[in-house]
Design an enzyme around this catalytic site. Structure first.
Site, PDB file in Angstrom:
ATOM      1  N   ILE A 135     -38.657 -53.733 -29.876  1.00 54.63           N
ATOM      2  CA  ILE A 135     -37.721 -53.890 -30.995  1.00 54.63           C
ATOM      3  C   ILE A 135     -36.508 -54.655 -30.490  1.00 54.63           C
ATOM      4  O   ILE A 135     -35.933 -54.310 -29.452  1.00 54.63           O
ATOM      5  CB  ILE A 135     -37.321 -52.524 -31.564  1.00 54.63           C
ATOM      6  CG1 ILE A 135     -38.551 -51.892 -32.258  1.00 54.63           C
ATOM      7  CG2 ILE A 135     -36.171 -52.673 -32.564  1.00 54.63           C
ATOM      8  CD1 ILE A 135     -38.314 -50.518 -32.834  1.00 54.63           C
ATOM      9  N   LEU A 136     -36.136 -55.715 -31.185  1.00 55.79           N
ATOM     10  CA  LEU A 136     -35.035 -56.585 -30.779  1.00 55.79           C
ATOM     11  C   LEU A 136     -33.757 -56.133 -31.472  1.00 55.79           C
ATOM     12  O   LEU A 136     -33.758 -55.759 -32.644  1.00 55.79           O
ATOM     13  CB  LEU A 136     -35.365 -58.034 -31.142  1.00 55.79           C
ATOM     14  CG  LEU A 136     -36.582 -58.603 -30.391  1.00 55.79           C
ATOM     15  CD1 LEU A 136     -37.074 -59.882 -31.058  1.00 55.79           C
ATOM     16  CD2 LEU A 136     -36.246 -58.837 -28.917  1.00 55.79           C
ATOM     17  N   HIS A 154     -46.904 -59.291 -39.129  1.00 57.15           N
ATOM     18  CA  HIS A 154     -47.020 -57.835 -39.227  1.00 57.15           C
ATOM     19  C   HIS A 154     -48.307 -57.517 -39.991  1.00 57.15           C
ATOM     20  O   HIS A 154     -48.572 -58.112 -41.033  1.00 57.15           O
ATOM     21  CB  HIS A 154     -45.796 -57.264 -39.969  1.00 57.15           C
ATOM     22  CG  HIS A 154     -45.842 -55.784 -40.151  1.00 57.15           C
ATOM     23  ND1 HIS A 154     -45.562 -54.904 -39.132  1.00 57.15           N
ATOM     24  CD2 HIS A 154     -46.161 -55.023 -41.236  1.00 57.15           C
ATOM     25  CE1 HIS A 154     -45.691 -53.663 -39.580  1.00 57.15           C
ATOM     26  NE2 HIS A 154     -46.054 -53.705 -40.852  1.00 57.15           N
ATOM     27  N   ALA A 190     -57.703 -62.492 -40.686  1.00 60.00           N
ATOM     28  CA  ALA A 190     -56.812 -63.142 -41.661  1.00 60.00           C
ATOM     29  C   ALA A 190     -55.520 -63.609 -40.996  1.00 60.00           C
ATOM     30  O   ALA A 190     -54.992 -64.678 -41.323  1.00 60.00           O
ATOM     31  CB  ALA A 190     -56.504 -62.176 -42.804  1.00 60.00           C
TER      32      ALA A 190
HETATM   33  C1  GRF Z   1     -51.849 -57.880 -34.379  1.00 58.68           C
HETATM   34  O1  GRF Z   1     -52.462 -56.789 -35.002  1.00 58.68           O
HETATM   35  C2  GRF Z   1     -50.577 -58.193 -35.101  1.00 58.68           C
HETATM   36  O2  GRF Z   1     -50.654 -57.945 -36.477  1.00 58.68           O
HETATM   37  C3  GRF Z   1     -49.603 -57.245 -34.463  1.00 58.68           C
HETATM   38  O3  GRF Z   1     -50.011 -57.105 -33.107  1.00 58.68           O
HETATM   39  C4  GRF Z   1     -51.342 -57.539 -32.999  1.00 58.68           C
HETATM   40  C5  GRF Z   1     -51.339 -58.782 -32.132  1.00 58.68           C
HETATM   41  O4  GRF Z   1     -52.570 -58.920 -31.575  1.00 58.68           O
HETATM   42  N1  GRF Z   1     -48.286 -57.784 -34.537  1.00 58.68           N
HETATM   43  P1  GRF Z   1     -52.788 -60.135 -30.529  1.00 58.68           P
HETATM   44  O5  GRF Z   1     -52.042 -59.759 -29.258  1.00 58.68           O
HETATM   45  O6  GRF Z   1     -52.244 -61.378 -31.182  1.00 58.68           O
HETATM   46  O7  GRF Z   1     -54.281 -60.178 -30.355  1.00 58.68           O
END
Ligand code: GRF
Length: 200
Positions: free
Chosen positions: A92-93, A109, A173
């Site tokens: 968290i930043l 997210h 997605a």
């Molecule tokens: C993904 O589920 C993304 O939504 C969340 O962290 C995960 C990243 O996965 N922020 P990766 O390291 O890009 O495979």
């Protein structure tokens, strides 16, 4: 040509898709992949693709977020990025760091914000009986998982879905959404990207 730094904490599947998208007439190029975990798998996947990498281990700072962010910020400045992409960056930043990059920083997210901010988004969506899920790319502001929306992708929730199965469908997605958003954002186009990906 915009310079993009990608911050990650894990395997970096989103980073890989972002890096691989920045070719040809794309208005941006990756200049750094940075992790808070020196052992993050994404660092070697970036290096394999010729992208400079760095790690700023957050653990020695023992929760002193500001001190950690001072080092993070200084390392970023060495690469002089125009845009930061948080991609599975799990720290968290503080508002102090965000203030210095606001307007130039994106995050992905794994939920249809504003629903399900925070962690365990898929389990929470299933528990709530949602019939659709997805992911959101937003600009990062001091309000966690709540900045201006720059893209969203929807996927169906299917009967019998577990959190792991849904997470995999959403991740696929994400891999379409984030590169599409970055290309627009790097071109100065703030029109949100909307994807309704196949059942997948
Ligand atoms: C993904 O589920 C993304 O939504 C969340 O962290 C995960 C990243 O996965 N922020 P990766 O390291 O890009 O495979």
């Amino acid at each position: 040509m915009k310079r993009v730094a990608i911050l990650l904490s894990g395997g970096g599947s989103n980073m890989v898709k972002l890096v691989e998208s920045m070719t040809g007439d794309h208005p941006a190029r990756p200049v750094l992949v940075l992790s808070n975990d020196p052992a993050a798998g994404g660092l070697s996947r970036a290096a394999e693709r010729g992208v400079p990498t760095a790690a700023v281990d957050h653990r020695p700072f023992r929760g002193d977020r500001t001190a950690f962010e001072e080092v993070l910020h200084a390392r970023l400045l060495e690469a002089a990025p125009d845009i930061l992409c948080l991609a599975g960056f799990m720290r968290i930043l503080t508002a102090g760091f965000i203030d210095r990059w606001q307007g130039r920083m994106l995050n992905i997210h794994p939920s249809l914000l504003p629903k399900y901010r925070g962690l365990h988004t898929h389990a929470r969506a299933l528990a709530a009986g949602e019939t659709e899920a997805g992911c959101t790319v937003h600009e990062v502001t001091a309000d966690l998982d709540d900045g201006p929306l720059r893209g969203q992708a929807r996927v169906p929730v299917l009967p019998g879905d577990t959190a792991e199965v849904l997470a995999a469908r959403v991740l696929a997605a994400e891999h379409l959404l984030y590169p599409a958003v970055l290309r627009r954002f790097a071109a100065g186009d703030l029109t949100p990207v909307r994807l309704d990906s196949a059942a997948g």
